[in-house]
Design an enzyme around this catalytic site. Sequence first.
Site, short mmCIF file in Angstrom:
data_model
loop_
_atom_site.label_atom_id
_atom_site.label_comp_id
_atom_site.label_asym_id
_atom_site.label_seq_id
_atom_site.Cartn_x
_atom_site.Cartn_y
_atom_site.Cartn_z
N GLU A 1 0.79 -1.18 0.00
CA GLU A 1 -0.01 0.05 0.16
C GLU A 1 0.77 1.43 0.12
O GLU A 1 0.69 2.12 0.47
CB GLU A 1 -0.96 0.03 1.26
CG GLU A 1 -1.86 -1.02 1.14
CD GLU A 1 -3.03 -1.34 2.39
OE1 GLU A 1 -2.75 -0.38 3.31
OE2 GLU A 1 -3.62 -2.15 2.51
N GLU B 1 -6.98 -9.42 -2.88
CA GLU B 1 -7.57 -9.59 -1.41
C GLU B 1 -9.31 -9.37 -1.47
O GLU B 1 -9.87 -8.62 -0.95
CB GLU B 1 -7.15 -8.61 -0.49
CG GLU B 1 -5.77 -8.82 -0.37
CD GLU B 1 -5.12 -7.63 0.58
OE1 GLU B 1 -5.99 -6.99 1.13
OE2 GLU B 1 -3.88 -7.36 0.59
#
Length: 553
Positions: free
Chosen positions: A328, A430
Amino acid sequence: MKGLSGFVVWTCFFVVWTFLSLVAEGTRYDYSAYTECKKNPEAPLYNGGVWEELNGEVQRYSDVHLRVFSPAYALENLAADTVYAFSCWVKIKGADSTLVKARLSTDNSSSKCVGTVSAQSGCWSFLKGGFASDSPSKLSFLFFQRSDGSDIEISITSISLQPFSVDEWREHQEEIIQSKRKRRAMIHVLDEKGSQIAGAPITVKQVSKGFPFGSAIAKTILGNSDYQDWFVERFNAAVFENELKWYTTEPEPGKLNYTLADKMLDFTRQHGLVVVRGHNIFWEDPKYTPQWVKNLTDDELLRAVDSRIESLLYRYKGEFVHWDVNNEMLHYDFYETRLGRNASLHFFDTTQRSDPSATLFMNDYNVVETCDDSNSTVDAYVSRLKELKEGGAVLEGIGLEGHFNRPNVALVRAVLDKLATLQLPIWLTEVDISQHVGRDMQAVYLEEVLREGFGHPSVDGIMLWTAMHPYGCYQMCLTDDSFHNLPAGDVVDKLLHEWETTALAHATDERGSFSFDGFLGDYMVSVASDNKSATSTFSMSQGDETKHINIQI
């Protein structure tokens, strides 16, 4: 004109009114996309589709009435149950570069983002997006604005708006499944002299799947035979939810503990899972950085991150197919703030040298989920990936988390199209649906996302984010505590069955052959003739040519 406040309108302001008809039968989806800024724009996709640039003039032909202004447009009579693919080329004046958003405001909803582009001055950039229309809208407005709402001159050209029915959208997915996820096979049955045997009974069974489809698992799977049986019956891939993260493996400096990760890795080995992803080495979000790490000086931090890579990769070299190296980093920058912009480059370089066999990924959220997040637009992802590669990083995988509220399937496909231009493996890493939509709608939206991923030619694998805990799951569970399916679990089982080759039992034809179209993966074939029998195995990998298998009995 709800939702129009704050956007910039040029000196020339015209209005476009259009009745948008359904796509002509047979129009195929165009997967074309561009990430480079071009001196001259390309022609509009679909020859503009139902959109015609009329230079401000009002013209009438058939049932379409158009008047145009830039950079905003009014659209009349958007159809219900329709997916609209939208694209255009964008250029700005007044800044070197800026993020431009295309937004749609309908008479039955507030403004929503339907596409973004990092536009530049002096060249044209390609915006690709779209939207789905559940209910008809008599009057809608499509407009362009700088992401921060400030004034800038925006030019738009080569606009295309192409509608597809829901059935047509599904047909595009099925075409990709037939061409990319399946292959034709022909089995030839021969006697010991090499002569063809006609009428020989033959059975074919798929024993493993070639497309990696899995889920996150947590320590809760250890010692839980019901959970383990349920998992391995369905999935051929796994990722550890938290057990490899730094705060788990080294909660205090120098006190390494890989017990949970080792046990979970043993579980995946024992059950032959084809892909186990390494998630993650570092996480830029300071919220998930160990407190002791945050207290280090810069020099100590550099030594600590090198030690983390050395320890983790020495222990698990060759075990994990993928590594999410610095998680991220489009949204957070703890390590890059402390160690400099080249920190991520250093992480990738060190990891690659430590485990050259692993595929190294960027991984981030809100790239395919929405275009409202200015930090993680598709162009921001592309730009950062190119920056790392130009710096020398061996970065070989595109990780898209996929934490959805309500998916915009047109945007999902458009983003995948642009990322596909990088010619790297793309994984949905995810996938889940927010619990706030309720379990029934979780199932509906999950099916949309999974079909979009499996039905896109550039997606190489899908991982769900559905690890089970006593409290439930992160957002979406597939089963209850007794491993009885919830609606989302029913969807997964339905698609897993749909995306496998069911057992086949036939006889060879007059030429001693039997042919079928099968999903990629491993197969077992058994034949019999004149009290003789033979069993063999073969693999179906992607390829355009028919795969031929000879079996002699």
